[in-house]
Design a protein around this motif. Structure first.
Motif, PDB file in Angstrom:
ATOM      1  N   PRO A   1      -7.384   4.081 -40.517  1.00 53.07           N
ATOM      2  CA  PRO A   1      -8.451   4.224 -39.521  1.00 53.07           C
ATOM      3  C   PRO A   1      -7.772   4.359 -38.144  1.00 53.07           C
ATOM      4  CG  PRO A   1      -7.852   2.007 -40.169  1.00 53.07           C
ATOM      5  CD  PRO A   1      -7.011   2.947 -41.125  1.00 53.07           C
ATOM      6  N   PHE A   2      -6.391   4.426 -37.987  1.00 52.99           N
ATOM      7  CA  PHE A   2      -5.655   4.681 -36.847  1.00 52.99           C
ATOM      8  C   PHE A   2      -6.029   5.543 -35.768  1.00 52.99           C
ATOM      9  CE2 PHE A   2      -2.520   2.752 -39.949  1.00 52.99           C
ATOM     10  CZ  PHE A   2      -3.074   1.491 -39.852  1.00 52.99           C
ATOM     11  N   ALA A   3      -6.063   6.785 -36.458  1.00 55.84           N
ATOM     12  CA  ALA A   3      -6.350   7.828 -35.593  1.00 55.84           C
ATOM     13  C   ALA A   3      -8.002   7.737 -34.899  1.00 55.84           C
ATOM     14  CB  ALA A   3      -6.322   9.227 -36.570  1.00 55.84           C
ATOM     15  N   ALA A   4      -8.497   7.368 -35.878  1.00 54.56           N
ATOM     16  CA  ALA A   4      -9.963   7.035 -35.173  1.00 54.56           C
ATOM     17  C   ALA A   4     -10.015   6.210 -34.055  1.00 54.56           C
ATOM     18  CB  ALA A   4     -10.883   6.621 -36.339  1.00 54.56           C
ATOM     19  N   GLU A   5      -9.240   5.111 -34.066  1.00 55.27           N
ATOM     20  CA  GLU A   5      -9.257   4.167 -32.969  1.00 55.27           C
ATOM     21  C   GLU A   5      -8.688   4.763 -31.823  1.00 55.27           C
ATOM     22  OE1 GLU A   5     -10.234   1.132 -32.735  1.00 55.27           O
ATOM     23  OE2 GLU A   5     -10.549   0.444 -34.951  1.00 55.27           O
ATOM     24  N   VAL A   6      -7.679   5.653 -31.879  1.00 56.94           N
ATOM     25  CA  VAL A   6      -7.119   6.453 -30.594  1.00 56.94           C
ATOM     26  C   VAL A   6      -8.067   7.489 -30.153  1.00 56.94           C
ATOM     27  CG1 VAL A   6      -5.269   8.034 -29.822  1.00 56.94           C
ATOM     28  CG2 VAL A   6      -4.758   5.948 -31.321  1.00 56.94           C
ATOM     29  N   ALA A   7      -8.953   7.821 -31.000  1.00 60.70           N
ATOM     30  CA  ALA A   7     -10.045   8.971 -30.576  1.00 60.70           C
ATOM     31  C   ALA A   7     -11.123   8.510 -29.936  1.00 60.70           C
ATOM     32  CB  ALA A   7     -10.596   9.560 -31.857  1.00 60.70           C
ATOM     33  N   VAL A   8     -11.192   6.943 -30.005  1.00 59.29           N
ATOM     34  CA  VAL A   8     -12.267   6.182 -29.173  1.00 59.29           C
ATOM     35  C   VAL A   8     -11.769   6.328 -27.641  1.00 59.29           C
ATOM     36  CG1 VAL A   8     -13.614   4.239 -28.692  1.00 59.29           C
ATOM     37  CG2 VAL A   8     -13.147   5.069 -31.010  1.00 59.29           C
ATOM     38  N   MET A   9     -10.662   5.957 -27.766  1.00 56.63           N
ATOM     39  CA  MET A   9      -9.884   5.895 -26.344  1.00 56.63           C
ATOM     40  C   MET A   9      -9.754   7.287 -25.636  1.00 56.63           C
ATOM     41  SD  MET A   9      -5.773   5.472 -25.349  1.00 56.63           S
ATOM     42  CE  MET A   9      -5.622   6.962 -25.928  1.00 56.63           C
ATOM     43  N   ARG A  10      -9.414   8.173 -26.342  1.00 53.27           N
ATOM     44  CA  ARG A  10      -9.412   9.521 -25.596  1.00 53.27           C
ATOM     45  C   ARG A  10     -10.736   9.960 -25.432  1.00 53.27           C
ATOM     46  NH1 ARG A  10      -9.006  15.119 -26.282  1.00 53.27           N
ATOM     47  NH2 ARG A  10      -6.725  15.931 -25.710  1.00 53.27           N
ATOM     48  N   ASP A  11     -11.763   9.797 -26.110  1.00 59.15           N
ATOM     49  CA  ASP A  11     -13.150  10.159 -25.555  1.00 59.15           C
ATOM     50  C   ASP A  11     -13.463   9.650 -24.474  1.00 59.15           C
ATOM     51  OD1 ASP A  11     -13.216  11.853 -28.006  1.00 59.15           O
ATOM     52  OD2 ASP A  11     -14.495  10.560 -29.049  1.00 59.15           O
ATOM     53  N   GLU A  12     -13.133   8.352 -24.145  1.00 63.33           N
ATOM     54  CA  GLU A  12     -13.246   7.502 -22.920  1.00 63.33           C
ATOM     55  C   GLU A  12     -12.915   8.033 -21.679  1.00 63.33           C
ATOM     56  OE1 GLU A  12     -13.795   3.203 -22.833  1.00 63.33           O
ATOM     57  OE2 GLU A  12     -13.270   3.110 -24.756  1.00 63.33           O
ATOM     58  N   ILE A  13     -11.591   8.590 -21.934  1.00 57.60           N
ATOM     59  CA  ILE A  13     -11.055   9.068 -20.682  1.00 57.60           C
ATOM     60  C   ILE A  13     -11.284  10.566 -20.569  1.00 57.60           C
ATOM     61  CG2 ILE A  13      -8.471  10.069 -20.199  1.00 57.60           C
ATOM     62  CD1 ILE A  13      -7.114   7.501 -21.386  1.00 57.60           C
ATOM     63  N   VAL A  14     -11.714  11.303 -21.551  1.00 59.58           N
ATOM     64  CA  VAL A  14     -11.959  12.564 -21.442  1.00 59.58           C
ATOM     65  C   VAL A  14     -13.362  12.581 -20.608  1.00 59.58           C
ATOM     66  CG1 VAL A  14     -13.018  14.771 -22.546  1.00 59.58           C
ATOM     67  CG2 VAL A  14     -10.966  13.683 -23.188  1.00 59.58           C
ATOM     68  N   ALA A  15     -14.418  11.564 -21.143  1.00 60.21           N
ATOM     69  CA  ALA A  15     -15.375  11.534 -20.236  1.00 60.21           C
ATOM     70  C   ALA A  15     -15.478  11.015 -18.868  1.00 60.21           C
ATOM     71  CB  ALA A  15     -16.705  10.463 -21.030  1.00 60.21           C
ATOM     72  N   PHE A  16     -14.466  10.242 -18.836  1.00 63.33           N
ATOM     73  CA  PHE A  16     -14.197   9.940 -17.219  1.00 63.33           C
ATOM     74  C   PHE A  16     -13.897  10.843 -16.520  1.00 63.33           C
ATOM     75  CE2 PHE A  16     -11.428   7.848 -14.079  1.00 63.33           C
ATOM     76  CZ  PHE A  16     -12.542   6.926 -13.366  1.00 63.33           C
ATOM     77  N   VAL A  17     -12.938  11.814 -16.983  1.00 64.74           N
ATOM     78  CA  VAL A  17     -12.234  12.910 -16.244  1.00 64.74           C
ATOM     79  C   VAL A  17     -13.128  14.106 -16.233  1.00 64.74           C
ATOM     80  CG1 VAL A  17     -10.671  14.905 -16.555  1.00 64.74           C
ATOM     81  CG2 VAL A  17      -9.963  12.402 -17.085  1.00 64.74           C
ATOM     82  N   THR A  18     -14.175  14.056 -17.122  1.00 67.63           N
ATOM     83  CA  THR A  18     -15.211  15.345 -16.888  1.00 67.63           C
ATOM     84  C   THR A  18     -16.119  14.811 -15.682  1.00 67.63           C
ATOM     85  OG1 THR A  18     -15.314  15.377 -19.160  1.00 67.63           O
ATOM     86  CG2 THR A  18     -17.268  16.220 -17.983  1.00 67.63           C
ATOM     87  N   GLY A  19     -16.421  13.378 -15.585  1.00 68.03           N
ATOM     88  CA  GLY A  19     -17.118  12.938 -14.221  1.00 68.03           C
ATOM     89  C   GLY A  19     -16.446  13.289 -12.964  1.00 68.03           C
ATOM     90  N   LEU A  20     -15.141  13.243 -13.018  1.00 66.33           N
ATOM     91  CA  LEU A  20     -14.258  13.492 -11.787  1.00 66.33           C
ATOM     92  C   LEU A  20     -14.234  15.243 -11.327  1.00 66.33           C
ATOM     93  CD1 LEU A  20     -11.079  11.406 -12.048  1.00 66.33           C
ATOM     94  CD2 LEU A  20     -13.168  10.845 -11.183  1.00 66.33           C
TER      95      LEU A  20
END
Length: 206
Positions: free
Chosen positions: A113-132
């Motif tokens: 399940p490790f890759a899925a945990e990192v994917a959650v973090m990456r999605d948050e950062i991508v969403a934040f950068v999309t807003g910028l």
């Protein structure tokens, strides 16, 4: 000692061990020794090696996302917001190289399940950068000049570049966090600047 403090010590030791030794090679014995506790106590608090590694991923993911978000003050010009976010990202990954090794190398190469945990973090950062990027587009041309799909794709590309560059910077002596951030900022913002002005590359233009 309070449970929260003891757990933090264990997680600190685990991040260091996983980051430097790798998930497979790391042992619960050396994690316990580094934390200054018995191995049974580690199992009592964190159940298993898999659960311990998952807890490390979650804690370090939350810390990285929080560092990036906290650095971007509302009201700054769009380029300054992007710069502050990038600088915070590279500063955090440079100051916590073992944590970044856990997130960027170990978690992604050992499946679920490790890759899925990192994917959650990456999605948050991508969403934040999309807003910028969206803020930059609105600041330059107002609403509707850059499609949502374009912004999402640009954010994915920028985050992917930042991840690779952070790994390279941490492995290359003499490369500072500020230098790494400036490298990506110059590359990204100059390209974004042209895009915001409506200048798009195409094969037919050459």
């Amino acid at each position: 000692m309070p449970r929260a403090v003891r757990e933090r010590q264990m997680l600190d030791a685990a991040v260091q061990t996983f980051g430097q030794r790798g998930y497979r090679a790391a042992s619960m014995d050396e994690i316990a020794e580094l934390a200054g506790v018995s191995k049974p106590l580690v199992y009592l608090y964190l159940n298993s090696k898999e659960d311990l590694f998952t807890a490390c991923i979650r804690r370090e993911s939350e810390a990285l996302v929080a560092a990036v978000q906290a650095a971007v003050a509302p009201g700054l010009p769009a380029d300054r917001q992007l710069w502050e976010g990038l600088a915070a990202f590279f500063r955090h990954t440079a100051e916590h190289p073992d944590a970044w090794a856990v997130l960027h190398r170990q978690a992604r190469t050992h499946g679920e399940p490790f890759a899925a945990e990192v994917a959650v973090m990456r999605d948050e950062i991508v969403a934040f950068v999309t807003g910028l990027i969206g803020a930059a587009a609105r600041e330059t041309h107002g609403e509707g000049e850059l499609a949502d799909r374009d912004m999402a794709g640009l954010a994915q590309a920028l985050v992917g570049a930042a991840e690779s560059l952070a790994g390279w910077a941490n492995d290359t002596p003499g490369v500072s966090a500020k230098e790494a951030a400036a490298t990506l900022m110059n590359f990204a913002w100059e390209g974004l600047g042209n895009l915001m002005q409506g200048e798009r590359w195409s094969p037919s233009a050459r």
